[in-house]
Motif scaffolding. Structure first.
Motif, PDB file in Angstrom:
ATOM      1  N   ASN A  34       0.852  -1.186   0.000  1.00  0.00           N
ATOM      2  CA  ASN A  34       0.000   0.000   0.000  1.00  0.00           C
ATOM      3  C   ASN A  34       0.886   1.233   0.000  1.00  0.00           C
ATOM      4  OD1 ASN A  34       0.498   0.967   2.775  1.00  0.00           O
ATOM      5  ND2 ASN A  34      -0.496  -0.924   3.378  1.00  0.00           N
ATOM      6  N   GLY A  35       0.279   2.362  -0.285  1.00  0.00           N
ATOM      7  CA  GLY A  35       1.053   3.589  -0.308  1.00  0.00           C
ATOM      8  C   GLY A  35       0.182   4.813  -0.402  1.00  0.00           C
ATOM      9  N   GLN A  51       4.591   0.818   1.576  1.00  0.00           N
ATOM     10  CA  GLN A  51       4.802  -0.297   2.492  1.00  0.00           C
ATOM     11  C   GLN A  51       4.492  -1.600   1.763  1.00  0.00           C
ATOM     12  OE1 GLN A  51       2.062  -0.791   5.882  1.00  0.00           O
ATOM     13  NE2 GLN A  51       3.895  -0.722   7.152  1.00  0.00           N
ATOM     14  N   ILE A  52       5.429  -2.553   1.827  1.00  0.00           N
ATOM     15  CA  ILE A  52       5.291  -3.844   1.160  1.00  0.00           C
ATOM     16  C   ILE A  52       5.246  -4.929   2.233  1.00  0.00           C
ATOM     17  CG2 ILE A  52       6.359  -5.472  -0.450  1.00  0.00           C
ATOM     18  CD1 ILE A  52       7.919  -3.022  -1.600  1.00  0.00           C
ATOM     19  N   LEU A  53       4.283  -5.826   2.146  1.00  0.00           N
ATOM     20  CA  LEU A  53       4.202  -6.956   3.060  1.00  0.00           C
ATOM     21  C   LEU A  53       5.218  -8.005   2.587  1.00  0.00           C
ATOM     22  CD1 LEU A  53       2.779  -8.209   5.511  1.00  0.00           C
ATOM     23  CD2 LEU A  53       1.144  -9.202   3.910  1.00  0.00           C
ATOM     24  N   SER A  75      13.361 -13.061   6.030  1.00  0.00           N
ATOM     25  CA  SER A  75      12.939 -13.098   7.440  1.00  0.00           C
ATOM     26  C   SER A  75      11.576 -12.447   7.624  1.00  0.00           C
ATOM     27  CB  SER A  75      13.965 -12.411   8.344  1.00  0.00           C
ATOM     28  OG  SER A  75      15.219 -13.016   8.249  1.00  0.00           O
ATOM     29  N   ALA A  76      10.587 -12.915   6.874  1.00  0.00           N
ATOM     30  CA  ALA A  76       9.262 -12.284   6.855  1.00  0.00           C
ATOM     31  C   ALA A  76       8.587 -12.262   8.216  1.00  0.00           C
ATOM     32  CB  ALA A  76       8.366 -12.980   5.828  1.00  0.00           C
ATOM     33  N   ASN A  77       8.793 -13.264   9.053  1.00  0.00           N
ATOM     34  CA  ASN A  77       8.171 -13.255  10.379  1.00  0.00           C
ATOM     35  C   ASN A  77       8.775 -12.186  11.278  1.00  0.00           C
ATOM     36  OD1 ASN A  77       6.325 -15.276   9.824  1.00  0.00           O
ATOM     37  ND2 ASN A  77       7.692 -16.900  10.513  1.00  0.00           N
ATOM     38  N   GLU A  78      10.088 -12.034  11.216  1.00  0.00           N
ATOM     39  CA  GLU A  78      10.766 -11.040  12.049  1.00  0.00           C
ATOM     40  C   GLU A  78      10.654  -9.625  11.491  1.00  0.00           C
ATOM     41  OE1 GLU A  78      15.149 -10.263  14.084  1.00  0.00           O
ATOM     42  OE2 GLU A  78      14.849 -12.007  12.790  1.00  0.00           O
ATOM     43  N   PHE A  79      10.652  -9.508  10.160  1.00  0.00           N
ATOM     44  CA  PHE A  79      10.587  -8.207   9.496  1.00  0.00           C
ATOM     45  C   PHE A  79       9.433  -8.227   8.491  1.00  0.00           C
ATOM     46  CE2 PHE A  79      15.059  -9.030  10.533  1.00  0.00           C
ATOM     47  CZ  PHE A  79      15.292  -7.978  11.409  1.00  0.00           C
ATOM     48  N   PRO A  80       8.197  -8.016   8.966  1.00  0.00           N
ATOM     49  CA  PRO A  80       7.028  -8.196   8.094  1.00  0.00           C
ATOM     50  C   PRO A  80       6.861  -7.151   6.989  1.00  0.00           C
ATOM     51  CG  PRO A  80       6.351  -7.436  10.267  1.00  0.00           C
ATOM     52  CD  PRO A  80       7.829  -7.702  10.342  1.00  0.00           C
ATOM     53  N   PHE A  81       7.572  -6.025   7.069  1.00  0.00           N
ATOM     54  CA  PHE A  81       7.378  -4.968   6.073  1.00  0.00           C
ATOM     55  C   PHE A  81       8.696  -4.449   5.519  1.00  0.00           C
ATOM     56  CE2 PHE A  81       3.684  -4.667   8.867  1.00  0.00           C
ATOM     57  CZ  PHE A  81       2.676  -4.835   7.943  1.00  0.00           C
ATOM     58  N   ILE A  82       8.639  -4.073   4.263  1.00  0.00           N
ATOM     59  CA  ILE A  82       9.672  -3.271   3.622  1.00  0.00           C
ATOM     60  C   ILE A  82       9.022  -1.907   3.415  1.00  0.00           C
ATOM     61  CG2 ILE A  82      11.084  -2.949   1.559  1.00  0.00           C
ATOM     62  CD1 ILE A  82      10.815  -6.033   1.127  1.00  0.00           C
TER      63      ILE A  82
END
Length: 177
Positions: A34-35, A51-53, A75-82
């Protein structure tokens, strides 16, 4: 007056490619993001937030998808967003090249990032104002904590996106009256 623009996720995409064994490519995209942008009247002084999931990555191959979201890579669980933020807008670089600079936060790292703006189109159909941007960049994986060794993966990822934003209709109708 400030104008608010929302990202149309139905008309936008964010994809990537990564060389594999120097002869092939892994291509993929992010399914959820989203943005928004807040600007002045003539799209001046934009403040951009994207923001990217991380866990929404897809290569159309379940095995690759699981490898990419694992602790050893995204590491999607630890870092859920870019996230990408910019409050400087686009500027001309060498020649007539437009660049968008900002800050990307990715896997616990925060770095400056420059995106090449390959296309910018504004449309007004009398009911809605839209803006479409095509952007591209290359990320060095080593700068974001990836320890790429050997010859399996290239150390760079090419990121391309087309983002379509629609102006908040209330602001647009007020402007038109």
């Amino acid at each position: 007056m400030k104008y608010h623009w929302e990202l149309s996720t139905d008309l936008s995409y964010i994809d990537f490619s990564l060389k594999f064994y120097e002869i092939g490519q892994i291509k993929g995209y992010f399914k959820k993001f989203n943005g928004k942008i807040v600007t002045g009247k003539d799209f001046n002084d934009p403040v951009i937030n994207l923001q990217i999931l991380t866990g929404s990555v897809s290569t159309l191959n379940d095995e690759w998808d699981q490898a990419l979201i694992s602790p050893g890579f995204l590491s999607a669980n630890e870092f859920p967003f870019i996230t990408f933020t910019s409050d400087r807008g686009c500027h001309l670089s060498v020649g007539r090249i437009q660049e968008l600079t900002g800050i990307v936060q990715f896997k616990g790292y925060q770095r400056g990032l420059t995106l090449l703006v390959t296309s910018a189109v504004f449309k007004n159909n009398g009911k809605k104002m839209s803006a479409q941007f095509s952007l591209t960049t290359t990320l060095s994986l080593n700068e974001y904590g990836f320890e790429i060794t050997g010859e399996i993966f290239n150390k760079e990822v090419r990121l391309s996106m087309t983002l379509v934003f629609n102006m908040d209709e209330t602001a647009f109708l007020t402007e038109m009256s």
